[in-house]
Motif scaffolding. Sequence first.
Motif, mmCIF file in Angstrom:
data_model
loop_
_atom_site.group_PDB
_atom_site.id
_atom_site.type_symbol
_atom_site.label_atom_id
_atom_site.label_comp_id
_atom_site.label_asym_id
_atom_site.label_seq_id
_atom_site.Cartn_x
_atom_site.Cartn_y
_atom_site.Cartn_z
ATOM 1 N N LEU A 64 0.834 -1.206 0.000
ATOM 2 C CA LEU A 64 0.000 0.000 0.000
ATOM 3 C C LEU A 64 0.867 1.253 0.000
ATOM 4 O O LEU A 64 0.572 2.223 -0.711
ATOM 5 N N SER A 65 1.947 1.234 0.776
ATOM 6 C CA SER A 65 2.858 2.385 0.814
ATOM 7 C C SER A 65 3.512 2.596 -0.549
ATOM 8 O O SER A 65 3.686 3.739 -1.006
ATOM 9 N N LYS A 66 3.864 1.516 -1.218
ATOM 10 C CA LYS A 66 4.465 1.619 -2.544
ATOM 11 C C LYS A 66 3.476 2.215 -3.542
ATOM 12 O O LYS A 66 3.835 3.071 -4.374
ATOM 13 N N LYS A 67 2.219 1.791 -3.442
ATOM 14 C CA LYS A 67 1.189 2.342 -4.322
ATOM 15 C C LYS A 67 0.970 3.831 -4.041
ATOM 16 O O LYS A 67 0.786 4.636 -4.967
ATOM 17 N N ALA A 68 1.012 4.204 -2.762
ATOM 18 C CA ALA A 68 0.830 5.617 -2.398
ATOM 19 C C ALA A 68 1.993 6.465 -2.911
ATOM 20 O O ALA A 68 1.790 7.596 -3.386
ATOM 21 N N ASP A 69 3.206 5.943 -2.840
ATOM 22 C CA ASP A 69 4.371 6.675 -3.358
ATOM 23 C C ASP A 69 4.265 6.870 -4.864
ATOM 24 O O ASP A 69 4.613 7.935 -5.392
ATOM 25 N N ALA A 70 3.755 5.833 -5.553
ATOM 26 C CA ALA A 70 3.584 5.946 -7.004
ATOM 27 C C ALA A 70 2.531 7.008 -7.335
ATOM 28 O O ALA A 70 2.686 7.778 -8.293
ATOM 29 N N ALA A 71 1.482 7.072 -6.524
ATOM 30 C CA ALA A 71 0.443 8.086 -6.734
ATOM 31 C C ALA A 71 1.014 9.478 -6.507
ATOM 32 O O ALA A 71 0.670 10.430 -7.225
ATOM 33 N N TYR A 72 1.887 9.611 -5.510
ATOM 34 C CA TYR A 72 2.537 10.906 -5.233
ATOM 35 C C TYR A 72 3.343 11.360 -6.452
ATOM 36 O O TYR A 72 3.219 12.506 -6.911
#
Length: 422
Positions: free
Chosen positions: A183-191
């Motif tokens: 989830l953190s990796k997905k959030a970083d990609a969204a950022y």
Amino acid sequence: MGYQFIHLETYSRKADAKGRSTSFIFAEASRKPEASIHVGNPLPPVVVYGVGVGAVQEMHDSAAATATINVKGGHTRKVAKDKKTLHTVVASYPATMADIRADPAKRAEAEEWEKRTIGWLRSRYDDDLKSVIRHEDEEYFHIHAYVVPVDEPGMSALKYHPGTMAKRAAMDSGKEGEDKKALSKKADAAYKKAMREWQDSYYEAVAVPSGLTRLGPQRRRLTRDEWQREKVQAKALQTVVDRAKKVKESGGQFITQTKSEAEAIRTAAAQDKETADKAKAAATAAREQAEKAREEAQEAQDRATRYSGITGRLRAMWDSLGESKLATKIKQEFAAEIARLQAFAKTIQERLRAEEKRRQEAEHVAREATRDAERARDAALKMQIERDRAYALLPPERQQELAAAWPTMSMTLRPRQKKEGK
């Protein structure tokens, strides 16, 4: 020409790890000595939009001191001093102040870039954009924008940080039991995606019409020749956009001029029609008067039959004859005028139809010209993007072969990027 540079930051009243607080940011912007040790010869900032730095600081500090947020139990409390309450944007133009002062043409280009940047800032921040200033005491021509969300509940400036908002949304969308690392990796990609889109928006609105590239040569490890070719292409793209803009403006001016001319013709025709209507009314009154004269003549003739004696009858006939001639004369005098007015009214109607047709044709031509210009610009942008994508998929060896095979080819080289923050 060079490449675009634009950066955003949010600050709170409490200093961050680097010692930067809203008070420090305002002090540095206004060139107070304790915050301007990095500037050799500090100069007062130039306000290019909104109010001055002092007014912005007063506005911010007053709003932050009274801002509140809702907490559990239906209570409210003041916002904490570590709450992000100030949003800033800095944009730099790739020309030194020395060059701009020495070359009026470069100053004009920089000021045009400045106007486009302010327009882009206004489109994103609306009334929360309180001030834009220019610093002329550092090496490069650049501006600072200050965004104060005074009407935002809790006065949260983070709503204007696209990366932070996208990351929060991604984290909030996580399902129960979902792996936190994934989830953190997905959030970083969204950022990163949101920040790239923010940079792309500025590139399309400001950099392209200003002849700037999206990225610099060092970030993509371009050779000098490759970088020179990319700058030539950026300049060519700027020329295409400028021409499209001029075509669109010319089309708009032509439509406006044509509408004005048609309106003037309609006004004149309306006035002519009013005159014709008055003349027609006068002719109608004349015909009525002539008809009345004929009726009176007929009555006179009837009376003559009742006269006694030869003398009376002769007198009655003479009077009747005179009145009949009067009626005929009136008809003859107004017949020509009536015919002329009818012909004039017909001519006016024909002119109105012809001018309306010419206006419609002119508007059609102008609309087609505007569409062609917009299609040309879109095609140029799409061609550049598709070529960059295709070129970036090639291995470095193949890229070098293409560059050697077509040395005169203007090409934007984009590397395959494993990670990119913006």
